[in-house]
Design a protein around this motif. Sequence first.
Motif, PDB file in Angstrom:
ATOM      1  N   LEU A   1       0.838  -1.199   0.000  1.00  0.00           N
ATOM      2  CA  LEU A   1       0.000   0.000   0.000  1.00  0.00           C
ATOM      3  C   LEU A   1       0.875   1.253   0.000  1.00  0.00           C
ATOM      4  CD1 LEU A   1      -2.752   1.407   0.179  1.00  0.00           C
ATOM      5  CD2 LEU A   1      -2.580   1.186   2.673  1.00  0.00           C
ATOM      6  N   THR A   2       1.891   1.262   0.838  1.00  0.00           N
ATOM      7  CA  THR A   2       2.814   2.393   0.890  1.00  0.00           C
ATOM      8  C   THR A   2       3.492   2.597  -0.462  1.00  0.00           C
ATOM      9  OG1 THR A   2       3.220   2.004   3.244  1.00  0.00           O
ATOM     10  CG2 THR A   2       4.839   3.320   2.075  1.00  0.00           C
ATOM     11  N   ALA A   3       3.936   1.503  -1.070  1.00  0.00           N
ATOM     12  CA  ALA A   3       4.592   1.594  -2.383  1.00  0.00           C
ATOM     13  C   ALA A   3       3.613   2.070  -3.447  1.00  0.00           C
ATOM     14  CB  ALA A   3       5.184   0.244  -2.770  1.00  0.00           C
ATOM     15  N   GLY A   4       2.387   1.594  -3.400  1.00  0.00           N
ATOM     16  CA  GLY A   4       1.374   2.019  -4.357  1.00  0.00           C
ATOM     17  C   GLY A   4       1.057   3.495  -4.236  1.00  0.00           C
ATOM     18  N   LEU A   5       0.959   3.981  -3.012  1.00  0.00           N
ATOM     19  CA  LEU A   5       0.713   5.407  -2.797  1.00  0.00           C
ATOM     20  C   LEU A   5       1.893   6.244  -3.272  1.00  0.00           C
ATOM     21  CD1 LEU A   5      -1.027   5.289   0.708  1.00  0.00           C
ATOM     22  CD2 LEU A   5      -2.089   5.796  -1.510  1.00  0.00           C
ATOM     23  N   SER A   6       3.091   5.750  -3.030  1.00  0.00           N
ATOM     24  CA  SER A   6       4.284   6.450  -3.509  1.00  0.00           C
ATOM     25  C   SER A   6       4.308   6.476  -5.030  1.00  0.00           C
ATOM     26  CB  SER A   6       5.551   5.774  -2.982  1.00  0.00           C
ATOM     27  OG  SER A   6       6.700   6.399  -3.498  1.00  0.00           O
ATOM     28  N   ALA A   7       3.984   5.348  -5.633  1.00  0.00           N
ATOM     29  CA  ALA A   7       3.977   5.259  -7.100  1.00  0.00           C
ATOM     30  C   ALA A   7       2.963   6.216  -7.707  1.00  0.00           C
ATOM     31  CB  ALA A   7       3.684   3.830  -7.542  1.00  0.00           C
ATOM     32  N   SER A   8       1.791   6.290  -7.100  1.00  0.00           N
ATOM     33  CA  SER A   8       0.771   7.175  -7.663  1.00  0.00           C
ATOM     34  C   SER A   8       1.063   8.638  -7.352  1.00  0.00           C
ATOM     35  CB  SER A   8      -0.618   6.781  -7.170  1.00  0.00           C
ATOM     36  OG  SER A   8      -0.735   6.988  -5.780  1.00  0.00           O
ATOM     37  N   GLY A   9       1.616   8.919  -6.198  1.00  0.00           N
ATOM     38  CA  GLY A   9       1.882  10.297  -5.813  1.00  0.00           C
ATOM     39  C   GLY A   9       3.166  10.878  -6.366  1.00  0.00           C
ATOM     40  N   ASN A  10       4.169  10.028  -6.535  1.00  0.00           N
ATOM     41  CA  ASN A  10       5.493  10.523  -6.924  1.00  0.00           C
ATOM     42  C   ASN A  10       5.966  10.086  -8.304  1.00  0.00           C
ATOM     43  OD1 ASN A  10       5.951  11.683  -4.292  1.00  0.00           O
ATOM     44  ND2 ASN A  10       6.369   9.620  -3.548  1.00  0.00           N
ATOM     45  N   CYS A  11       5.373   9.027  -8.825  1.00  0.00           N
ATOM     46  CA  CYS A  11       5.949   8.396 -10.017  1.00  0.00           C
ATOM     47  C   CYS A  11       5.021   8.377 -11.230  1.00  0.00           C
ATOM     48  CB  CYS A  11       6.380   6.975  -9.675  1.00  0.00           C
ATOM     49  SG  CYS A  11       7.475   6.896  -8.236  1.00  0.00           S
ATOM     50  N   GLY A  12       3.890   9.031 -11.127  1.00  0.00           N
ATOM     51  CA  GLY A  12       2.991   9.119 -12.269  1.00  0.00           C
ATOM     52  C   GLY A  12       2.258   7.841 -12.609  1.00  0.00           C
ATOM     53  N   VAL A  13       2.106   6.950 -11.646  1.00  0.00           N
ATOM     54  CA  VAL A  13       1.380   5.701 -11.878  1.00  0.00           C
ATOM     55  C   VAL A  13      -0.089   5.946 -11.571  1.00  0.00           C
ATOM     56  CG1 VAL A  13       1.076   3.319 -11.101  1.00  0.00           C
ATOM     57  CG2 VAL A  13       3.367   4.265 -11.367  1.00  0.00           C
ATOM     58  N   GLY A  14      -0.941   5.636 -12.526  1.00  0.00           N
ATOM     59  CA  GLY A  14      -2.372   5.770 -12.325  1.00  0.00           C
ATOM     60  C   GLY A  14      -2.917   4.600 -11.531  1.00  0.00           C
ATOM     61  N   PHE A  15      -4.024   4.820 -10.828  1.00  0.00           N
ATOM     62  CA  PHE A  15      -4.612   3.738 -10.041  1.00  0.00           C
ATOM     63  C   PHE A  15      -5.022   2.565 -10.921  1.00  0.00           C
ATOM     64  CE2 PHE A  15      -5.297   7.268  -7.000  1.00  0.00           C
ATOM     65  CZ  PHE A  15      -4.597   6.711  -5.934  1.00  0.00           C
ATOM     66  N   ASN A  16      -5.321   2.829 -12.196  1.00  0.00           N
ATOM     67  CA  ASN A  16      -5.690   1.752 -13.116  1.00  0.00           C
ATOM     68  C   ASN A  16      -4.491   0.873 -13.473  1.00  0.00           C
ATOM     69  OD1 ASN A  16      -4.496   3.851 -14.553  1.00  0.00           O
ATOM     70  ND2 ASN A  16      -5.618   3.385 -16.428  1.00  0.00           N
ATOM     71  N   GLU A  17      -3.284   1.323 -13.188  1.00  0.00           N
ATOM     72  CA  GLU A  17      -2.081   0.535 -13.489  1.00  0.00           C
ATOM     73  C   GLU A  17      -1.650  -0.353 -12.334  1.00  0.00           C
ATOM     74  OE1 GLU A  17       0.907   2.810 -16.273  1.00  0.00           O
ATOM     75  OE2 GLU A  17       0.242   4.180 -14.664  1.00  0.00           O
ATOM     76  N   VAL A  18      -2.212  -0.139 -11.162  1.00  0.00           N
ATOM     77  CA  VAL A  18      -1.744  -0.836  -9.964  1.00  0.00           C
ATOM     78  C   VAL A  18      -1.882  -2.351 -10.070  1.00  0.00           C
ATOM     79  CG1 VAL A  18      -2.152  -1.138  -7.485  1.00  0.00           C
ATOM     80  CG2 VAL A  18      -2.009   1.152  -8.461  1.00  0.00           C
ATOM     81  N   GLY A  19      -2.896  -2.874 -10.702  1.00  0.00           N
ATOM     82  CA  GLY A  19      -3.069  -4.319 -10.801  1.00  0.00           C
ATOM     83  C   GLY A  19      -2.459  -4.950 -12.034  1.00  0.00           C
ATOM     84  N   THR A  20      -1.674  -4.202 -12.779  1.00  0.00           N
ATOM     85  CA  THR A  20      -1.141  -4.692 -14.045  1.00  0.00           C
ATOM     86  C   THR A  20       0.184  -5.434 -13.860  1.00  0.00           C
ATOM     87  OG1 THR A  20       0.110  -2.664 -14.484  1.00  0.00           O
ATOM     88  CG2 THR A  20      -2.184  -2.738 -15.272  1.00  0.00           C
ATOM     89  N   PRO A  21       0.552  -6.268 -14.830  1.00  0.00           N
ATOM     90  CA  PRO A  21       1.859  -6.939 -14.770  1.00  0.00           C
ATOM     91  C   PRO A  21       3.020  -5.943 -14.697  1.00  0.00           C
ATOM     92  CG  PRO A  21       0.473  -7.987 -16.414  1.00  0.00           C
ATOM     93  CD  PRO A  21      -0.261  -6.759 -15.953  1.00  0.00           C
ATOM     94  N   MET A  22       2.872  -4.785 -15.335  1.00  0.00           N
ATOM     95  CA  MET A  22       3.921  -3.770 -15.267  1.00  0.00           C
ATOM     96  C   MET A  22       4.176  -3.373 -13.818  1.00  0.00           C
ATOM     97  SD  MET A  22       4.464  -0.282 -14.567  1.00  0.00           S
ATOM     98  CE  MET A  22       2.831   0.403 -14.579  1.00  0.00           C
ATOM     99  N   PHE A  23       3.097  -3.114 -13.077  1.00  0.00           N
ATOM    100  CA  PHE A  23       3.234  -2.687 -11.694  1.00  0.00           C
ATOM    101  C   PHE A  23       3.730  -3.828 -10.811  1.00  0.00           C
ATOM    102  CE2 PHE A  23       1.682  -1.515  -7.456  1.00  0.00           C
ATOM    103  CZ  PHE A  23       2.304  -0.291  -7.333  1.00  0.00           C
ATOM    104  N   GLU A  24       3.252  -5.028 -11.073  1.00  0.00           N
ATOM    105  CA  GLU A  24       3.701  -6.187 -10.301  1.00  0.00           C
ATOM    106  C   GLU A  24       5.203  -6.397 -10.459  1.00  0.00           C
ATOM    107  OE1 GLU A  24       1.276  -9.483 -11.496  1.00  0.00           O
ATOM    108  OE2 GLU A  24      -0.540  -8.580 -10.648  1.00  0.00           O
ATOM    109  N   TYR A  25       5.709  -6.225 -11.676  1.00  0.00           N
ATOM    110  CA  TYR A  25       7.154  -6.367 -11.903  1.00  0.00           C
ATOM    111  C   TYR A  25       7.911  -5.245 -11.182  1.00  0.00           C
ATOM    112  CZ  TYR A  25      11.607  -7.053 -14.273  1.00  0.00           C
ATOM    113  OH  TYR A  25      12.934  -7.273 -14.533  1.00  0.00           O
TER     114      TYR A  25
END
Length: 118
Positions: free
Chosen positions: A68-92
């Motif tokens: 959760l912390t990493a996901g929030l960091s990714a969305s807040g700091n790294c331009g990752v959209g919430f729709n990308e969180v469950g994708t293979p890209m995000f998992e990798y």
Amino acid sequence: MIRMLCLGLAAACLTAAPAVAEDRSEQVATCIISHATEADISQMKQLMLLALQEKRDEATGVLGSLMLTAGLSASGNCGVGFNEVGTPMFEYAMRLYGEHLGTKVLERSLDAMGLPMQ
């Protein structure tokens, strides 16, 4: 001729997609790593200890919190959209992030024992 060109273009796009996703994963992982805190490293240490003690439920809880912390960091700091969180890209990207944190924990453990990692 046009059919061959279209087929060739489609094949090129399909083979390039995994490379693009991998590049994006590495960019996201690098960004999340650059925003990692001591609290993140402590959570990874706790996760590793719980896993080694076979305390699955507690380890799962810590893992969820770390993700959760990493996901929030990714969305807040790294331009990752919430729709990308469950994708293979995000998992990798998460796998790379976890490997980084695990390596940090191992390096610190070996350092504390006077055995620098080589």
